[in-house]
Scaffold this active site. Structure first.
Site, PDB file in Angstrom:
ATOM      1  N   ASP A 104      -3.864  10.626  -6.662  1.00  0.00           N
ATOM      2  CA  ASP A 104      -3.924   9.398  -7.034  1.00  0.00           C
ATOM      3  C   ASP A 104      -4.671   8.411  -6.166  1.00  0.00           C
ATOM      4  O   ASP A 104      -4.461   8.341  -4.992  1.00  0.00           O
ATOM      5  CB  ASP A 104      -2.307   8.898  -6.840  1.00  0.00           C
ATOM      6  N   ASP A 322      -8.406   4.061 -10.861  1.00  0.00           N
ATOM      7  CA  ASP A 322      -6.938   4.653 -10.620  1.00  0.00           C
ATOM      8  C   ASP A 322      -6.832   6.053 -11.229  1.00  0.00           C
ATOM      9  O   ASP A 322      -6.357   5.963 -12.359  1.00  0.00           O
ATOM     10  CB  ASP A 322      -5.918   3.638 -11.013  1.00  0.00           C
TER      11      ASP A 322
END
Length: 501
Positions: A104, A322
């Site tokens: 992440d 992201d």
């Protein structure tokens, strides 16, 4: 990892040999080296004593070589109907225990579920075992107290909270999808294989601060895509890349190549992947996320009539990269012109329909033959070219035709444009924190990649097969050796080197 191999440069061994010759033949130096056992032959030595000595030697190696790279395995896919996330494996604690954690780049903290844990899944639909970190079972763990300087710095960034009763530096935070976790911070060893120089592979470890989660909520409680935690690669000081690079254990750069086809997977490296086609764009400074200057969008070579102000970074507005987001999100002011341009380009070859509120298309043939390329244009002249499968999701069949839907989701009002795995897949991405920039290039992520192992020399490592090349004048290379042989060579070289310390 077990299949790692190295091509060791003959120059490396030549340097070692020259060093030894010089040492034994110099004036006033013995020609015969006397070797003594570190441990007496007939005395029993505890395993922990031997391991402690090895750790001390590895520490000396880490001090001698800077800029080592770390390679992590990558599993998962970008397909939301299969997995919808990419994850890797980390080993924490003593003895080390393995955890599957989502990759992440949109958050900073590495956290894993701890025992006991409220609302934590006990099984995973991904077919992976779920593990829980046990603080009591690790001999090297150190809780972070409220009075610890580390906690004080975390609290200032609103990533921690302190309980006067437990004196534990705790946390509770929520992700963009409404899910979240709570727990407390600890410090313990992270284990990894570090590439030091052009030919040395060391089983290394380093203490890091990470989260020990004791409760989950939202989608994190579901079992269908459950993992052991999240591996945050954000820009803040508490991310693992920031912790390791600040101690010169790894470079201040990391890279990934997420495979979109087949079973997915890919490459994740704490280091810089090299490719001559990589284009770079600057990061927006003083931001908590990887914000980029998106300037325009072009469909089939024509720039769309979008006000650039909708992409400006301000408050919760902007454009971020992201890897923890499966699809992509586009602000309203850009979404409508984008979808209109795509629909106009494919009419009358396909049949546009609305399915569950999403713009979809019934496609009789291959989308690559019908749908146009899209260009996301960033500051510095860097363009990211999207294929149809980088902005469309195949959702099934209807009336004998394949149904493809927009993988870009409209963000109402002014918000954040998010480039998730749908866009990031099948590309090399380099997060160069040292130079405050991000670069990318189209790539088949099932192939090996070249990774820089120095910051000043033109040397690179092939991380897929872990072969090493060099710009040294000699072109000779040894035969490919298994990783275990390289580690044995490393220990032999270090043992000889210790004689001269």
């Amino acid at each position: 990892m077990a299949g790692w191999v190295l091509k060791v440069m003959a120059a490396t061994v030549a340097v070692v040999a020259a060093t030894l010759v010089s040492a034994v033949s110099g004036a006033g130096i013995q020609r015969v080296l006397t070797l003594e056992r570190a441990f007496p032959l007939r005395e029993r030595v505890e395993l922990e004593v031997i391991k402690a000595r090895d750790r001390a030697r590895h520490a000396r190696i880490l001090q001698s070589f800077s800029g080592g790279i770390v390679d992590f395995p990558v599993l998962g896919t970008s397909d939301p109907y299969v997995v919808g996330l990419y994850f890797t494996k980390v080993r924490l604690g003593s003895p080390p225990r393995e955890f599957n954690v989502q990759i992440d780049t949109g958050s900073d903290i590495l956290w894993v579920t701890c025992s006991p844990c409220n609302n934590c899944p006990q099984s995973s639909g991904l077919g992976i075992p779920l593990n829980f970190f046990d603080v009591a079972a690790s001999s090297t763990v150190s809780p972070i107290s409220c009075s610890d300087n580390i906690c004080a710095s975390i609290v200032q960034t609103a990533s921690a909270e302190c309980s006067a009763e437990s004196n534990q530096c705790g946390y509770s935070f929520q992700y963009g999808d409404g899910s979240g976790t709570a727990g407390f911070y600890v410090s313990d060893l992270l284990y990894f294989d570090s590439i030091l120089g052009t030919s040395l592979v060391a089983n290394s470890s380093a203490p890091i601060v990470f989260g020990c989660s004791t409760s989950l909520f939202g989608d994190l409680t579901k079992s269908d895509r459950a993992v052991d935690g999240i591996f945050g690669f954000g820009r803040q000081d508490l991310s693992v890349i920031s912790q390791l690079s600040s101690r010169r254990i790894t470079p201040k750069v990391f890279s990934h190549c997420l495979r979109g086809e087949g079973n997915g997977g890919g490459v994740l490296v704490l280091g810089e992947i090299l490719d001559p086609r990589i284009v770079y764009t600057p990061l927006v400074p003083s931001q908590s996320h990887y914000n980029l200057y998106l300037q325009s969008i072009a469909v089939n070579g024509e720039v769309l009539p979008i006000d650039p102000a909708v992409f400006a970074t301000s408050g919760n507005q902007g454009t971020i990269v992201d890897s923890g987001t499966t699809l992509a999100y586009l602000v309203e002011g850009a979404y409508d012109p984008f979808v209109s341009a795509i629909t106009a380009a494919v009419s009358p070859s396909v049949r546009p329909i609305i399915s569950r509120g999403n713009q979809c298309y019934l496609v009789p043939t291959s989308v690559i033959e019908i749908f146009p390329p899209v260009a996301l244009n960033f500051a510095g002249g860097a363009s990211m070219i999207l294929r149809p499968i980088d902005y469309l999701i195949r959702t099934g069949f209807l009336d004998g035709a394949a149904m493809w839907c927009m993988g870009f989701i409209k963000v109402q009002n002014q918000g954040t444009t998010i480039l998730g795995d749908l866009v990031l897949k099948d590309k090399i991405f380099v997060y160069d924190l040292a130079h405050q920039r991000i670069g990318w290039a189209d790539y088949d992520c099932s192939l090996s990649v070249n990774v820089s192992i120095t910051s000043s020399k033109d040397e690179f490592m092939n991380a897929g097969q872990l072969s090493v090349s060099s710009s040294l004048s000699t072109g000779a290379v040894f035969k490919i050796m298994h990783k275990s042989n390289i580690v044995l060579m490393l220990h032999l070289l270090v043992t000889v080197g210790c004689l001269f310390l």
